[in-house]
Design a protein around this motif. Structure first.
Motif, PDB file in Angstrom:
ATOM      1  N   THR A  31      38.238  80.718  31.136  1.00 44.83           N
ATOM      2  CA  THR A  31      37.412  81.735  30.479  1.00 44.83           C
ATOM      3  C   THR A  31      36.634  81.114  29.322  1.00 44.83           C
ATOM      4  O   THR A  31      35.442  81.398  29.126  1.00 44.83           O
ATOM      5  CB  THR A  31      38.282  82.898  29.972  1.00 44.83           C
ATOM      6  OG1 THR A  31      38.919  83.524  31.091  1.00 44.83           O
ATOM      7  CG2 THR A  31      37.446  83.937  29.235  1.00 44.83           C
TER       8      THR A  31
ATOM      9  N   ARG B 149      33.883  79.158  30.821  1.00 48.07           N
ATOM     10  CA  ARG B 149      32.819  80.065  31.278  1.00 48.07           C
ATOM     11  C   ARG B 149      31.914  80.494  30.127  1.00 48.07           C
ATOM     12  O   ARG B 149      30.682  80.480  30.243  1.00 48.07           O
ATOM     13  CB  ARG B 149      33.448  81.300  31.919  1.00 48.07           C
ATOM     14  CG  ARG B 149      32.468  82.357  32.403  1.00 48.07           C
ATOM     15  CD  ARG B 149      33.125  83.725  32.414  1.00 48.07           C
ATOM     16  NE  ARG B 149      33.470  84.150  31.059  1.00 48.07           N
ATOM     17  CZ  ARG B 149      34.312  85.153  30.790  1.00 48.07           C
ATOM     18  NH1 ARG B 149      34.915  85.805  31.766  1.00 48.07           N
ATOM     19  NH2 ARG B 149      34.561  85.484  29.528  1.00 48.07           N
ATOM     20  N   ASN B 150      32.530  80.862  28.990  1.00 49.75           N
ATOM     21  CA  ASN B 150      31.750  81.317  27.840  1.00 49.75           C
ATOM     22  C   ASN B 150      30.859  80.212  27.285  1.00 49.75           C
ATOM     23  O   ASN B 150      29.702  80.444  26.917  1.00 49.75           O
ATOM     24  CB  ASN B 150      32.687  81.841  26.746  1.00 49.75           C
ATOM     25  CG  ASN B 150      33.429  83.090  27.175  1.00 49.75           C
ATOM     26  OD1 ASN B 150      33.016  83.775  28.116  1.00 49.75           O
ATOM     27  ND2 ASN B 150      34.529  83.389  26.514  1.00 49.75           N
TER      28      ASN B 150
ATOM     29  N   ARG C 251      29.775  77.620  28.997  1.00 47.57           N
ATOM     30  CA  ARG C 251      28.776  77.310  30.014  1.00 47.57           C
ATOM     31  C   ARG C 251      27.632  78.319  29.997  1.00 47.57           C
ATOM     32  O   ARG C 251      26.474  77.950  30.240  1.00 47.57           O
ATOM     33  CB  ARG C 251      29.454  77.295  31.392  1.00 47.57           C
ATOM     34  CG  ARG C 251      28.606  76.708  32.511  1.00 47.57           C
ATOM     35  CD  ARG C 251      28.428  75.243  32.349  1.00 47.57           C
ATOM     36  NE  ARG C 251      27.665  74.672  33.460  1.00 47.57           N
ATOM     37  CZ  ARG C 251      26.709  73.771  33.320  1.00 47.57           C
ATOM     38  NH1 ARG C 251      26.389  73.307  32.135  1.00 47.57           N
ATOM     39  NH2 ARG C 251      26.073  73.315  34.376  1.00 47.57           N
TER      40      ARG C 251
ATOM     41  N   VAL D  73      26.179  79.817  36.535  1.00 46.89           N
ATOM     42  CA  VAL D  73      27.616  79.900  36.245  1.00 46.89           C
ATOM     43  C   VAL D  73      28.352  80.564  37.404  1.00 46.89           C
ATOM     44  O   VAL D  73      29.438  80.128  37.797  1.00 46.89           O
ATOM     45  CB  VAL D  73      27.859  80.660  34.930  1.00 46.89           C
ATOM     46  CG1 VAL D  73      29.359  80.800  34.665  1.00 46.89           C
ATOM     47  CG2 VAL D  73      27.194  79.933  33.761  1.00 46.89           C
TER      48      VAL D  73
ATOM     49  N   ILE E  23      31.362  78.817  39.424  1.00 51.35           N
ATOM     50  CA  ILE E  23      32.683  79.443  39.513  1.00 51.35           C
ATOM     51  C   ILE E  23      33.103  79.579  40.974  1.00 51.35           C
ATOM     52  O   ILE E  23      34.250  79.300  41.338  1.00 51.35           O
ATOM     53  CB  ILE E  23      32.683  80.819  38.814  1.00 51.35           C
ATOM     54  CG1 ILE E  23      32.620  80.646  37.297  1.00 51.35           C
ATOM     55  CG2 ILE E  23      33.926  81.626  39.197  1.00 51.35           C
ATOM     56  CD1 ILE E  23      32.506  81.959  36.528  1.00 51.35           C
TER      57      ILE E  23
ATOM     58  N   TRP F 143      41.164  80.480  39.003  1.00 54.70           N
ATOM     59  CA  TRP F 143      39.776  80.944  38.983  1.00 54.70           C
ATOM     60  C   TRP F 143      39.668  82.403  39.416  1.00 54.70           C
ATOM     61  O   TRP F 143      38.709  83.097  39.057  1.00 54.70           O
ATOM     62  CB  TRP F 143      38.916  80.073  39.894  1.00 54.70           C
ATOM     63  CG  TRP F 143      38.676  78.693  39.365  1.00 54.70           C
ATOM     64  CD1 TRP F 143      39.356  77.558  39.697  1.00 54.70           C
ATOM     65  CD2 TRP F 143      37.689  78.300  38.405  1.00 54.70           C
ATOM     66  NE1 TRP F 143      38.860  76.483  39.002  1.00 54.70           N
ATOM     67  CE2 TRP F 143      37.836  76.896  38.212  1.00 54.70           C
ATOM     68  CE3 TRP F 143      36.698  78.979  37.702  1.00 54.70           C
ATOM     69  CZ2 TRP F 143      37.024  76.183  37.335  1.00 54.70           C
ATOM     70  CZ3 TRP F 143      35.884  78.267  36.830  1.00 54.70           C
ATOM     71  CH2 TRP F 143      36.053  76.893  36.649  1.00 54.70           C
TER      72      TRP F 143
ATOM     73  N   LYS G  23      34.091  87.314  36.203  1.00 56.47           N
ATOM     74  CA  LYS G  23      32.825  86.641  36.478  1.00 56.47           C
ATOM     75  C   LYS G  23      31.702  87.261  35.645  1.00 56.47           C
ATOM     76  O   LYS G  23      31.738  88.454  35.344  1.00 56.47           O
ATOM     77  CB  LYS G  23      32.473  86.750  37.960  1.00 56.47           C
ATOM     78  CG  LYS G  23      33.423  86.016  38.879  1.00 56.47           C
ATOM     79  CD  LYS G  23      32.987  86.154  40.324  1.00 56.47           C
ATOM     80  CE  LYS G  23      33.929  85.418  41.266  1.00 56.47           C
ATOM     81  NZ  LYS G  23      33.517  85.572  42.677  1.00 56.47           N
TER      82      LYS G  23
END
Length: 341
Positions: free
Chosen positions: A114, A117-118, A120, A129, A133, A155, A160
């Motif tokens: 997570t 992700r943030n 990215r 992204v 993912i 994942w 998402k």
């Protein structure tokens, strides 16, 4: 165990091995590379089996798992563009994941992903992204369901990003004129210089709805009297694209004797396009917008039904074609409505 001999197929070699009832294969440039891969897979399998018998988990880092997935799955992908994209993920993996790249796959947590992700999302768009993912989730699913190394896929436990609305950008005639001017090209001229071919390709894409990669992979022997036959497409399927009179006129301007329609690499073409459009302040114009514009014109001018249009553009999902690439303005809708009436 006796090692099977690699088999030559065209310009490459392929080897197949059987490990615990599962058939694995790889393709390499030389027979020796195939044999080295097979030996590595057998040794890793023996180590993993021994560790399992002793009650310990094999040591596998995120990066090692990615490399194994790429070798066993990615290189077998039928789509050249997909293989190329995966190769890019492998080459930039350390830069993209930092310390997570060398972390054991058993220790990668949803919280860490997570955070990744943030971070990215501050670097690239949500669509990129989402694609990444999906890819890395497939890598961990491979470890879970094919290698039996994991019970859960971390994942699958992260949220998402919300998929952004599709681009609905049309290309104004004045923008076409500006691009032709900055590329030093006049309509109707034979393209000679690299910038001329970029301008010519821009006009040809507006007539055919070809993706940039499809356009630049076209060979002269892919061109027929009334259509193009595409052998290298995004989804790997061949397709035929009919030629308008405008497209035929553009093709008549090509005078060189080379094999490729546009004698440029995709990277050189892309860099020329990006450099020149930036010079005149058209940063918001993407070459892919020609696809939106061309498809919208095909509906407006040619009155093509959606099922025929999908065959031309190569869309397997009609809803993507209609909702993403067909971008009529209010005047287009009013005209279509009145014609039906």
């Amino acid at each position: 165990m006796k090692l099977p001999k690699p088999v030559k197929r065209g310009d490459v070699y392929r080897i197949q091995i059987l490990i615990q009832g599962k058939r694995l294969s790889c393709t390499r440039n030389t027979a020796k590379e195939c044999e080295q891969w097979a030996i590595k897979q057998l040794l890793e399998s023996q180590i993993a089996q021994k560790q399992e018998e002793e009650g310990t988990k094999p040591k596998v880092t995120f990066k090692e798992l990615l490399n194994q997935y790429y070798e066993n799955i990615g290189l077998l992908n039928e789509s050249k563009s997909s293989r190329s994209w995966m190769k890019g993920q492998v080459s930039k993996f350390d830069e993209k994941f930092g310390f997570l790249a060398y972390k054991s796959i058993y220790e990668v947590t949803p919280k860490q992903l997570t955070n990744w992700r943030n971070k990215r999302l501050l670097e690239v768009g949500a669509n990129t992204v989402l694609k990444e993912i999906s890819f890395y989730s497939a890598v961990f699913t491979y470890a879970q369901k094919e290698l039996f190394l994991l019970e859960d896929n971390p994942w699958m436990l992260i949220t998402k990003p919300k998929k952004p609305k599709p681009r609905a950008r049309r290309i104004h005639p004045s923008e076409i004129d500006l691009m032709l001017k900055v590329l030093d090209y006049e309509r109707g001229d034979e393209p000679v210089l690299p910038q001329h071919y970029v301008a010519w390709g821009f006009l040809f894409a507006l007539e055919t709805a070809l993706r940039r990669g499809e356009l630049l992979s076209l060979q002269m022997n892919d061109i027929y009297e009334g259509h193009l036959h595409l052998t290298k497409t995004k989804n790997g399927d061949t397709r035929n694209v009919p030629l308008s009179e405008e497209a035929k006129a553009l093709l008549s301007l090509i005078k060189h004797n080379g094999k490729k329609l546009i004698p440029q690499s995709e990277n050189a073409f892309r860099l020329m396009w990006e450099k020149r459009k930036t010079a005149i302040g058209l940063n918001g114009l993407h070459f892919h917008d020609t696809r939106h514009e061309a498809i919208t014109r095909m509906v407006r001018v040619k009155k093509l039904p959606v099922e025929v249009l999908a065959k031309i553009t190569g869309h397997k999902k009609i809803e993507i074609l209609v909702n993403t690439y067909y971008n009529p303005n209010a005047e287009d809708l009013v005209e279509a409505f009145n014609q039906v009436a």
